[in-house]
Design a protein around this motif. Structure first.
Motif, mmCIF file in Angstrom:
data_model
loop_
_atom_site.group_PDB
_atom_site.id
_atom_site.type_symbol
_atom_site.label_atom_id
_atom_site.label_comp_id
_atom_site.label_asym_id
_atom_site.label_seq_id
_atom_site.Cartn_x
_atom_site.Cartn_y
_atom_site.Cartn_z
ATOM 1 N N VAL A 44 0.829 -1.199 0.000
ATOM 2 C CA VAL A 44 0.000 0.000 0.000
ATOM 3 C C VAL A 44 0.868 1.255 0.000
ATOM 4 O O VAL A 44 0.544 2.244 -0.676
ATOM 5 C CB VAL A 44 -0.974 -0.015 1.212
ATOM 6 C CG1 VAL A 44 -1.786 1.256 1.276
ATOM 7 C CG2 VAL A 44 -1.883 -1.222 1.144
ATOM 8 N N VAL A 48 0.630 4.342 -2.556
ATOM 9 C CA VAL A 48 0.430 5.728 -2.121
ATOM 10 C C VAL A 48 1.490 6.620 -2.739
ATOM 11 O O VAL A 48 1.182 7.711 -3.250
ATOM 12 C CB VAL A 48 0.437 5.815 -0.572
ATOM 13 C CG1 VAL A 48 0.488 7.247 -0.105
ATOM 14 C CG2 VAL A 48 -0.781 5.112 0.013
ATOM 15 N N ARG A 89 -6.262 -3.013 -1.829
ATOM 16 C CA ARG A 89 -5.059 -2.204 -1.565
ATOM 17 C C ARG A 89 -5.129 -0.862 -2.295
ATOM 18 O O ARG A 89 -4.717 0.166 -1.767
ATOM 19 C CB ARG A 89 -3.808 -2.963 -2.004
ATOM 20 C CG ARG A 89 -3.442 -4.094 -1.095
ATOM 21 C CD ARG A 89 -2.130 -4.715 -1.526
ATOM 22 N NE ARG A 89 -1.953 -5.997 -0.869
ATOM 23 C CZ ARG A 89 -1.521 -7.089 -1.471
ATOM 24 N NH1 ARG A 89 -1.187 -7.052 -2.736
ATOM 25 N NH2 ARG A 89 -1.412 -8.211 -0.817
ATOM 26 N N ALA A 122 -5.053 2.845 -0.588
ATOM 27 C CA ALA A 122 -4.130 3.898 -1.010
ATOM 28 C C ALA A 122 -4.905 5.151 -1.422
ATOM 29 O O ALA A 122 -4.497 6.273 -1.096
ATOM 30 C CB ALA A 122 -3.253 3.408 -2.156
ATOM 31 N N LYS A 170 -6.070 6.938 1.683
ATOM 32 C CA LYS A 170 -4.987 7.657 2.374
ATOM 33 C C LYS A 170 -4.648 8.966 1.679
ATOM 34 O O LYS A 170 -4.262 9.933 2.330
ATOM 35 C CB LYS A 170 -3.738 6.775 2.470
ATOM 36 C CG LYS A 170 -3.877 5.676 3.484
ATOM 37 C CD LYS A 170 -2.611 4.880 3.624
ATOM 38 C CE LYS A 170 -2.818 3.784 4.663
ATOM 39 N NZ LYS A 170 -1.615 2.991 4.862
#
Length: 140
Positions: A83, A87, A117, A121, A124
């Motif tokens: 992840v 990101v 996943r 990401a 986030k």
């Protein structure tokens, strides 16, 4: 005293009362039922065209998940499937603009965990515009 058995007539089922009951129910439903003519709902469905301007296509971020477990962001393959790597790769492509739509194209053979996943990401980074597509072939 007569202890002999008496002769029992053959058992017969008389269907005439049953037919009468069914006929009465049919008449009842015909008399008590009302029919209304209702109008249809009009729904404006969205349309999709491939004639979008180049400026709109440049704003989108395309992430492809292949069947063999690789992530490809706008043509660049990521090294691992963590992840944190996603990101970092998405933040480089979006350049801090979280309003850009993310198009996730997953191979039919890719696992659900890989798609989750990508969702992690995107959460986030604060990306809220997601589109999901599928492809049959494993080539990005």
């Amino acid at each position: 005293m007569k202890f002999r058995r008496q002769k029992i007539d053959d058992v017969q089922i008389n269907l005439t009362p049953l037919i009468d009951v069914v006929f009465l129910l049919l008449i009842f439903f015909m008399v008590s039922t009302t029919f209304n003519q209702s109008t249809e709902l009009t729904i404006d469905l969205p349309t999709a065209t491939s004639d979008a301007p180049a400026s709109d296509r440049d704003k989108t971020v395309e992430l492809v998940i292949t069947a063999d477990g690789q992530y490809v962001i706008n043509g660049q393959t990521l090294i691992n499937e963590k992840v944190a790597t996603l990101v970092q790769g998405l933040s480089e492509v979006t350049q801090g603009d979280n309003t850009r739509p993310l198009i996730i194209t997953a191979d039919a053979q890719s696992s659900y965990e890989m798609v989750l996943r990508v969702y992690d990401a995107a959460a986030k980074l604060g990306i809220t515009k997601l589109a999901h597509t599928a492809q049959k072939e494993s080539n990005p």
